[in-house]
Design a protein around this motif. Structure first.
Motif, PDB file in Angstrom:
ATOM      1  N   ASN A 154      36.408  15.899  51.367  1.00  0.00           N
ATOM      2  CA  ASN A 154      34.357  16.296  51.314  1.00  0.00           C
ATOM      3  C   ASN A 154      34.346  17.516  51.368  1.00  0.00           C
ATOM      4  OD1 ASN A 154      31.917  17.109  51.934  1.00  0.00           O
ATOM      5  ND2 ASN A 154      32.594  16.547  54.218  1.00  0.00           N
ATOM      6  N   VAL A 155      33.635  17.828  50.319  1.00  0.00           N
ATOM      7  CA  VAL A 155      34.038  19.218  49.615  1.00  0.00           C
ATOM      8  C   VAL A 155      32.193  19.836  49.808  1.00  0.00           C
ATOM      9  CG1 VAL A 155      34.516  18.769  47.460  1.00  0.00           C
ATOM     10  CG2 VAL A 155      32.458  18.468  47.138  1.00  0.00           C
ATOM     11  N   GLY A 156      31.770  19.332  50.391  1.00  0.00           N
ATOM     12  CA  GLY A 156      30.490  20.693  51.945  1.00  0.00           C
ATOM     13  C   GLY A 156      29.429  19.718  50.235  1.00  0.00           C
ATOM     14  N   GLY A 157      28.348  21.018  50.549  1.00  0.00           N
ATOM     15  CA  GLY A 157      27.444  20.840  49.421  1.00  0.00           C
ATOM     16  C   GLY A 157      26.782  22.196  49.853  1.00  0.00           C
ATOM     17  N   GLY A 158      24.635  21.874  49.339  1.00  0.00           N
ATOM     18  CA  GLY A 158      24.752  23.283  48.798  1.00  0.00           C
ATOM     19  C   GLY A 158      24.979  24.432  47.595  1.00  0.00           C
ATOM     20  N   PHE A 159      25.348  25.394  48.279  1.00  0.00           N
ATOM     21  CA  PHE A 159      25.416  26.657  46.949  1.00  0.00           C
ATOM     22  C   PHE A 159      26.777  27.802  47.654  1.00  0.00           C
ATOM     23  CE2 PHE A 159      21.256  25.301  45.573  1.00  0.00           C
ATOM     24  CZ  PHE A 159      21.810  25.299  43.715  1.00  0.00           C
ATOM     25  N   VAL A 160      26.674  28.009  46.422  1.00  0.00           N
ATOM     26  CA  VAL A 160      28.314  29.164  47.569  1.00  0.00           C
ATOM     27  C   VAL A 160      27.955  30.657  46.221  1.00  0.00           C
ATOM     28  CG1 VAL A 160      29.912  28.655  45.850  1.00  0.00           C
ATOM     29  CG2 VAL A 160      30.359  29.541  47.522  1.00  0.00           C
ATOM     30  N   ASN A 161      28.304  31.769  46.708  1.00  0.00           N
ATOM     31  CA  ASN A 161      27.632  32.750  46.964  1.00  0.00           C
ATOM     32  C   ASN A 161      29.133  33.680  45.918  1.00  0.00           C
ATOM     33  OD1 ASN A 161      25.013  33.229  46.974  1.00  0.00           O
ATOM     34  ND2 ASN A 161      25.347  33.478  48.972  1.00  0.00           N
ATOM     35  N   CYS A 162      29.558  33.597  44.746  1.00  0.00           N
ATOM     36  CA  CYS A 162      30.845  34.622  45.013  1.00  0.00           C
ATOM     37  C   CYS A 162      30.996  35.118  43.381  1.00  0.00           C
ATOM     38  CB  CYS A 162      31.409  33.193  44.330  1.00  0.00           C
ATOM     39  SG  CYS A 162      31.282  32.755  42.503  1.00  0.00           S
ATOM     40  N   CYS A 163      31.745  36.077  43.051  1.00  0.00           N
ATOM     41  CA  CYS A 163      32.008  36.906  41.884  1.00  0.00           C
ATOM     42  C   CYS A 163      30.995  37.005  41.398  1.00  0.00           C
ATOM     43  CB  CYS A 163      33.085  37.555  41.752  1.00  0.00           C
ATOM     44  SG  CYS A 163      33.992  36.781  41.143  1.00  0.00           S
ATOM     45  N   HIS A 164      30.757  35.413  40.640  1.00  0.00           N
ATOM     46  CA  HIS A 164      29.915  35.585  39.457  1.00  0.00           C
ATOM     47  C   HIS A 164      28.577  35.209  39.904  1.00  0.00           C
ATOM     48  CE1 HIS A 164      33.694  34.794  37.146  1.00  0.00           C
ATOM     49  NE2 HIS A 164      33.973  34.418  38.594  1.00  0.00           N
ATOM     50  N   GLY A 165      28.101  35.186  40.845  1.00  0.00           N
ATOM     51  CA  GLY A 165      26.300  34.668  40.876  1.00  0.00           C
ATOM     52  C   GLY A 165      26.567  33.357  42.554  1.00  0.00           C
ATOM     53  N   LYS A 166      25.566  32.909  42.165  1.00  0.00           N
ATOM     54  CA  LYS A 166      25.104  31.940  43.490  1.00  0.00           C
ATOM     55  C   LYS A 166      25.138  30.404  42.167  1.00  0.00           C
ATOM     56  CE  LYS A 166      21.620  30.154  46.274  1.00  0.00           C
ATOM     57  NZ  LYS A 166      20.511  29.970  47.192  1.00  0.00           N
ATOM     58  N   LEU A 167      26.340  29.388  43.425  1.00  0.00           N
ATOM     59  CA  LEU A 167      26.641  28.773  42.122  1.00  0.00           C
ATOM     60  C   LEU A 167      26.439  27.063  42.782  1.00  0.00           C
ATOM     61  CD1 LEU A 167      29.665  30.272  39.820  1.00  0.00           C
ATOM     62  CD2 LEU A 167      27.141  29.064  39.403  1.00  0.00           C
ATOM     63  N   PRO A 168      25.991  26.208  42.283  1.00  0.00           N
ATOM     64  CA  PRO A 168      26.556  24.847  42.980  1.00  0.00           C
ATOM     65  C   PRO A 168      27.693  24.953  43.917  1.00  0.00           C
ATOM     66  CG  PRO A 168      26.735  24.097  41.235  1.00  0.00           C
ATOM     67  CD  PRO A 168      26.456  25.481  41.120  1.00  0.00           C
ATOM     68  N   VAL A 169      27.821  23.885  45.235  1.00  0.00           N
ATOM     69  CA  VAL A 169      29.503  23.557  45.030  1.00  0.00           C
ATOM     70  C   VAL A 169      29.551  21.937  44.455  1.00  0.00           C
ATOM     71  CG1 VAL A 169      30.454  22.910  47.679  1.00  0.00           C
ATOM     72  CG2 VAL A 169      28.821  24.228  47.853  1.00  0.00           C
ATOM     73  N   PRO A 170      30.750  21.408  44.378  1.00  0.00           N
ATOM     74  CA  PRO A 170      32.133  22.286  44.222  1.00  0.00           C
ATOM     75  C   PRO A 170      31.336  23.143  43.053  1.00  0.00           C
ATOM     76  CG  PRO A 170      32.350  20.911  43.328  1.00  0.00           C
ATOM     77  CD  PRO A 170      31.610  19.955  43.813  1.00  0.00           C
ATOM     78  N   ALA A 171      32.632  24.891  43.919  1.00  0.00           N
ATOM     79  CA  ALA A 171      32.660  26.288  42.899  1.00  0.00           C
ATOM     80  C   ALA A 171      33.086  25.576  41.257  1.00  0.00           C
ATOM     81  CB  ALA A 171      32.876  26.900  43.407  1.00  0.00           C
ATOM     82  N   PRO A 172      32.816  26.136  40.140  1.00  0.00           N
ATOM     83  CA  PRO A 172      33.724  25.375  39.047  1.00  0.00           C
ATOM     84  C   PRO A 172      35.067  25.386  38.998  1.00  0.00           C
ATOM     85  CG  PRO A 172      31.357  27.443  38.459  1.00  0.00           C
ATOM     86  CD  PRO A 172      31.718  26.817  39.550  1.00  0.00           C
ATOM     87  N   ALA A 173      35.538  26.349  40.141  1.00  0.00           N
ATOM     88  CA  ALA A 173      37.597  26.386  39.663  1.00  0.00           C
ATOM     89  C   ALA A 173      37.702  25.542  40.464  1.00  0.00           C
ATOM     90  CB  ALA A 173      37.988  27.833  40.033  1.00  0.00           C
ATOM     91  N   THR A 174      36.872  25.106  41.457  1.00  0.00           N
ATOM     92  CA  THR A 174      37.477  23.897  42.939  1.00  0.00           C
ATOM     93  C   THR A 174      37.418  22.358  41.738  1.00  0.00           C
ATOM     94  OG1 THR A 174      36.972  25.695  44.320  1.00  0.00           O
ATOM     95  CG2 THR A 174      37.157  22.723  45.268  1.00  0.00           C
TER      96      THR A 174
END
Length: 401
Positions: A154-174
């Motif tokens: 389960n990766v979750g949902g919504g958005f995550v704040n990281c050093c690159h800004g606000k991104l959708p879950v899962p984050a790009p690297a994940t």
């Protein structure tokens, strides 16, 4: 047969994996002894309760925060830490997974890549700590296991704040790590539940599986930091099973294109080059296209991270204007290994590699002598190739059964 089985119903992070493994019996002192001086951190372990579930909370505190490092710097830290060889090798592999994912996301070579969150001291401690915990459990007779399995994440949902800004879950690297690792996942929730570190550790160590029947030996829970509707814990079980998944699962992509103006010689050359470039299998089928034109369909089975490279090669070699990439599928397969045996043929002894395939319970499926070696032996001793293969495989089956 014993296995470690992870159930990431509430995601996973490095400290959650580490907590679950310690709860299963991995030595806290063994892990602390290595990671505290290695990463300049302080590690604390305590019991906590998440929605009524008792779990182990691992807290890694940085003594001098460092926000970014190059991949080479992380490798230097690990190689100079005096870790057991197996642990060092696994730690390198986990960080290489993260590095390749970050490189793909940012379009930069590893030499220019800075790690941000995953390059900090606590992330290094999480990765190395997990590698130490797996090593410790494996070398303890009471918790020794043969393999590591993982259910859907389960990766979750919504958005995550990281050093690159606000991104959708899962984050790009994940997401890139999940793509390369082949672990199935789903989205449920309104916050990030799977971190890049957690994804990389599970991708390196675990194979995807759905357990049908097993006997549970012991259970561990690693606590996460999130407050969610269901307990934010990662469950890891040491199980005994007779074969939870007779067939292994991995993820592949299928590449297809039709060509009507390519000679047999070019097609044969293409097949050889595609296999050498990492294709899992290549097939060429005779077909008819519009207006009754005879043609060929080229079909390639590939890991997702190789698809674009192989597609480019098909286009360059054949002049095709496009290659279809069929969405990722699940492939089931059996365990395979290459084993060399000395085989006597016509009074001479030859070392012949065999491809051995078995089900998880040890049942033998095939014993296949390597073609190129048998071809060379046939040329040397003057026996027909089919005779050499027959004699080799008869002896191989006798020894492996």
């Amino acid at each position: 047969m014993k296995a470690l089985y992870f159930e990431p119903f509430s995601g996973a992070s490095g400290d959650m994996i580490l907590g679950a493994l310690i709860d299963l019996g991995a030595s806290v002192s063994f892990i602390q002894k290595h990671i505290e001086p290695l990463a300049n951190v302080s590690m604390a372990v305590q019991k906590t309760v998440k929605k009524g579930i008792s779990a182990l909370d691992v807290s890694i505190s940085e003594n001098s925060p460092n926000n970014e490092r190059h991949f080479s710097e992380i490798c230097e830290i690990i190689s100079g830490a005096g870790l057991p060889e197996e642990v060092e090798k696994n730690a390198f592999a986990v960080f290489e997974i993260i590095a390749k994912a970050e490189s793909a996301v940012h379009g930069k070579p590893l030499s220019e890549l800075h790690f941000h969150e995953t390059g900090q001291d606590d992330a290094i401690a999480d990765v190395v700590g997990c590698c130490l915990a797996f090593y410790d459990l494996k070398n303890n007779p009471e918790t020794q296991y043969c393999e590591i399995l993982c259910g859907d994440i389960n990766v979750g949902g919504g958005f995550v704040n990281c050093c690159h800004g606000k991104l959708p879950v899962p984050a790009p690297a994940t997401l890139e790590i999940l793509k390369s690792g082949g672990l199935p996942f789903y989205a449920d929730g309104n916050r990030e539940l799977l971190t890049p570190t957690g994804a990389a550790v599970l991708s390196h160590f675990a194979a995807p599986a759905q357990i049908r029947t097993s006997k549970t030996v012991c259970i561990g829970y690693g606590a996460g930091d999130a407050e969610t509707e269901s307990p934010n814990v990662l469950r890891a079980s040491l199980i005994e099973y007779s074969g939870c998944v007779p067939l292994l699962k991995d993820q592949i992509e299928v590449l297809e294109t039709n060509v009507d103006d390519v000679t047999g010689e070019i097609l044969g050359h293409l097949v050889e080059n595609l296999m050498a470039a990492g294709a899992l299998d290549v097939s060429v089928f005779p077909i008819y296209m519009k207006k009754g034109r005879p043609a060929h369909m080229i079909k390639v089975i590939s890991k997702a991270d190789r698809s674009e490279q192989l597609a480019r090669q098909i286009i360059r070699e054949t002049g095709s204007l496009g290659v279809r990439i069929i969405p990722t599928k699940h492939r089931v397969s059996v365990k395979r290994e290459i084993v060399s045996l000395p085989i006597q043929i016509s009074g001479r002894t030859f070392e012949i590699p065999f491809k051995i395939a078995r089900f998880e319970d040890g049942e033998l499926i095939t014993v296949s002598a390597e073609y190129e070696n048998c071809k060379q032996i046939s040329s040397e001793i003057g026996l027909p190739l089919r005779t050499v293969i027959q004699k080799a495989e008869e002896e191989g089956r006798r020894r492996f059964c």
